[in-house]
Design a protein around this motif. Structure first.
Motif, PDB file in Angstrom:
ATOM      1  N   SER A   1       8.038  20.784   4.111  1.00  0.00           N
ATOM      2  CA  SER A   1       7.236  19.963   3.197  1.00  0.00           C
ATOM      3  C   SER A   1       7.290  20.514   1.774  1.00  0.00           C
ATOM      4  CB  SER A   1       5.779  19.921   3.673  1.00  0.00           C
ATOM      5  OG  SER A   1       5.694  19.347   4.951  1.00  0.00           O
TER       6      SER A   1
ATOM      7  N   CYS B   1       1.293  25.106   3.053  1.00  0.00           N
ATOM      8  CA  CYS B   1       2.081  24.023   3.716  1.00  0.00           C
ATOM      9  C   CYS B   1       3.416  24.556   4.203  1.00  0.00           C
ATOM     10  CB  CYS B   1       2.296  22.913   2.710  1.00  0.00           C
ATOM     11  SG  CYS B   1       3.281  23.365   1.322  1.00  0.00           S
TER      12      CYS B   1
ATOM     13  N   SER C   1       1.142  16.842   0.975  1.00  0.00           N
ATOM     14  CA  SER C   1       2.442  16.978   0.311  1.00  0.00           C
ATOM     15  C   SER C   1       3.028  15.612  -0.009  1.00  0.00           C
ATOM     16  CB  SER C   1       3.415  17.764   1.199  1.00  0.00           C
ATOM     17  OG  SER C   1       2.964  19.073   1.407  1.00  0.00           O
ATOM     18  N   MET C   2       2.978  14.714   0.986  1.00  0.00           N
ATOM     19  CA  MET C   2       3.517  13.379   0.748  1.00  0.00           C
ATOM     20  C   MET C   2       2.701  12.644  -0.309  1.00  0.00           C
ATOM     21  SD  MET C   2       5.689  11.039   1.139  1.00  0.00           S
ATOM     22  CE  MET C   2       6.704  11.653   2.475  1.00  0.00           C
TER      23      MET C   2
ATOM     24  N   LEU D   1       1.036  18.210   5.510  1.00  0.00           N
ATOM     25  CA  LEU D   1       2.087  17.194   5.481  1.00  0.00           C
ATOM     26  C   LEU D   1       1.631  15.958   4.707  1.00  0.00           C
ATOM     27  CD1 LEU D   1       4.977  16.915   6.597  1.00  0.00           C
ATOM     28  CD2 LEU D   1       4.016  15.627   8.509  1.00  0.00           C
TER      29      LEU D   1
END
Length: 547
Positions: free
Chosen positions: A113, A109, A82-83, A79
């Motif tokens: 996401s 992931c 990914s962000m 998470l």
């Protein structure tokens, strides 16, 4: 300001990064205070800071958070990674995002996401990276497919979008309304009627309920694929009360086909149904007036937009008015319109006027216009040179051509494509790469010979080259739409319509030739160029030679 070079390593992780990072604290008005940043101790706070960095791109903070992620042992958190990848995309650091990508995919992931990641890369124009994320996913949902297909469409990869849709069907995923909307748009932009009809049939088969988005997409698709009557029937059947987008799709479709009278009638019906027009409505109306030379009506609707509906004209509206005046031969009015615009005119508007200078043989104004274009493209040089050629100013034309050569500017290549039997065949000007080139060229030469017997005379003045008249004529003979038409004739049954799409505006020579071909072969030929639709039948064109 302190510059620190650190090697960031997460034990047990494949993540290996070297950064040169500025750690000197500074005010964080939209992200977080330095105190908040450096006291972070859990993944939720890190994630919230990264979200803020994405909304208001802040590369320095993102790099600092990246370091904290590894320091606190979150280097394997999909998470957060990914962000962080999306933050780097938002900060216009695609190379850093790509480096992170392999770790995100390696860590499998979660699908939510991944969907957000695909969407972020598509919005940033990183198509290959987005497709890499898609391919690496062990599990997908309909949102995954929609994000990928829709992203391909938004970035102009229409064939890839259709291919992805077919793959989706093969994997037994059920497309929804969003999927169909994207694929219909892809068919629309390609002018791929058979594909569009197939997709429409699937919608009916799967009982997808039509809403205003899908109805508008279908109206637009059939209009752009040359089936304006089908577009009208879908419009008439649509639940369109108070929905301006469906009206806009229909008005713009009519404008594209040069049906200004019908477009104006549609606008009046819209007013009668108490549907308020918006800025897009008036772009369609003004375009319709431009394509038919309705100068007074264009003036009327331009003023109506401002005075009755309080819609302030945008760049596109001024561009449509410049086009209207320029096509009608009112070069001074077109120039005056540009000069009184409240915003900076873009290159498209200047090129519109430059094109009219060529048509009306006004090299003096053409020179003024070229001086206004900050970054000259190949089309600008060609237009100016052809303007000189039209007035027999060969030395000036040669100077422009030499300038192109000196600056390494190449003339834009004409591209045309034709859809036959479910496949789309592409052609470039002078193309000899098609597997059936010999047969295509042989048929094209026979067609040119036959049309000459019917009165066709080539227009060698259009060719930007200091070569013999015979060579100029040969150059014109192999324009992309002529090759596409020859292939269409070669591969279709007598009497069937041949639909062609083109990336540039069709030239006078090809337009004249197509009219004669439609007459001698008793065929209907439709050409959708960059400007509008041309339907050639029995020796004439629906544009009335006004385009």
């Amino acid at each position: 300001m302190e510059v620190v070079r650190r090697r960031l390593v997460s034990p047990g992780s494949s993540l290996r990064w070297s950064h040169t990072t500025i750690f000197t604290p500074r005010p964080y008005s939209t992200v977080a205070s330095p105190q908040t940043l450096y006291s972070v101790s859990d993944d939720q706070k890190l994630f919230r800071i990264l979200e803020s960095c994405k909304l208001s791109p802040d590369f320095r903070t993102a790099v600092s958070v990246h370091g904290k992620i590894i320091k606190h042992g979150y280097g394997t958190c999909p998470l957060l990674l990914s962000m962080l990848t999306k933050v780097y995309v938002a900060c216009e650091k695609p190379n850093l995002a790509r480096q992170l990508l392999s770790d995100v995919c390696f860590l499998n992931c979660d699908v939510v996401s991944a969907n957000l990641l695909i969407d972020s890369f598509m919005k940033a124009g990183e198509i290959d990276v987005a497709k890499k994320v898609f391919s690496a996913l062990p599990a997908r949902d309909v949102v995954t497919w929609n994000s990928t297909i829709g992203g391909c469409v938004k970035n102009g990869f229409f064939l890839e979008a259709i291919g992805m849709f077919k793959e989706m069907l093969r994997t037994k995923f059920e497309p929804d309304g969003f999927t169909f909307s994207s694929v219909i748009t892809a068919c629309s932009r390609l002018g791929a009627l058979n594909h569009g009809k197939w997709v429409h049939g699937l919608m009916i088969e799967k009982k997808i309920k039509l809403n205003y988005i899908l109805s508008s997409a279908l109206v637009d698709m059939y209009s752009r694929c040359g089936r304006i009557e089908t577009a009208k029937s879908i419009f008439d059947a649509a639940q369109r009360t108070n929905n301006v987008s469906i009206w806009n799709a229909m008005i713009n479709g009519l404008a594209m086909h040069g049906l200004a009278v019908d477009a104006i009638s549609m606008f009046k019906a819209m007013e009668g149904d108490n549907v308020s027009p918006d800025a897009v409505t008036f772009i369609g109306l003004l375009t319709a007036c431009s394509h038919c030379g309705f100068v007074e009506q264009g003036r009327k609707y331009f003023n109506l937009m401002k005075n009755d509906y309080s819609i302030q004209p945008q760049l596109e509206h001024y561009g449509a008015m410049v086009d209207l005046f320029a096509r009608a031969g009112l070069l001074e009015e077109a120039y005056a319109m540009i000069n009184k615009m409240p915003m900076e005119p873009d290159v498209v508007i200047w090129r519109t006027l430059l094109s009219a200078c060529r048509t009306l043989k006004n090299p003096e104004l053409g020179e003024e216009v070229v001086a206004k274009i900050k970054h000259l493209g190949s089309g600008d040089y060609v237009l100016l040179s052809n303007t000189y050629c039209s007035t027999k100013k060969w030395d000036n034309a040669e100077t422009v051509r030499w300038s192109m050569h000196k600056k390494g500017v190449r003339k834009s290549t004409g591209k045309s494509w034709v859809e036959l039997h479910g496949d789309i065949h592409h052609f470039r000007a002078g193309d000899r790469s098609h597997p059936e080139t010999e047969a295509i060229h042989k048929l094209l030469e026979a067609l040119i010979h036959r049309t000459k017997m019917e009165g066709y005379v080539s227009s060698p003045d259009l060719v930007l080259m200091d070569i013999s008249e015979e060579e100029k004529e040969e150059n014109l003979n192999y324009h992309s739409e002529k090759l596409a038409l020859a292939f269409g004739i070669l591969k279709s049954s007598p009497g069937t319509e041949i639909p062609i799409s083109k990336n540039l505006r069709t030239c006078v020579d090809c337009h004249c030739w197509m009219k004669i071909v439609s007459k001698v072969l008793h065929r209907v030929i439709t050409v959708r160029d960059r400007i509008r639709f041309h339907r050639f039948e029995r020796g004439s064109c629906t544009c009335g030679d006004y385009w």
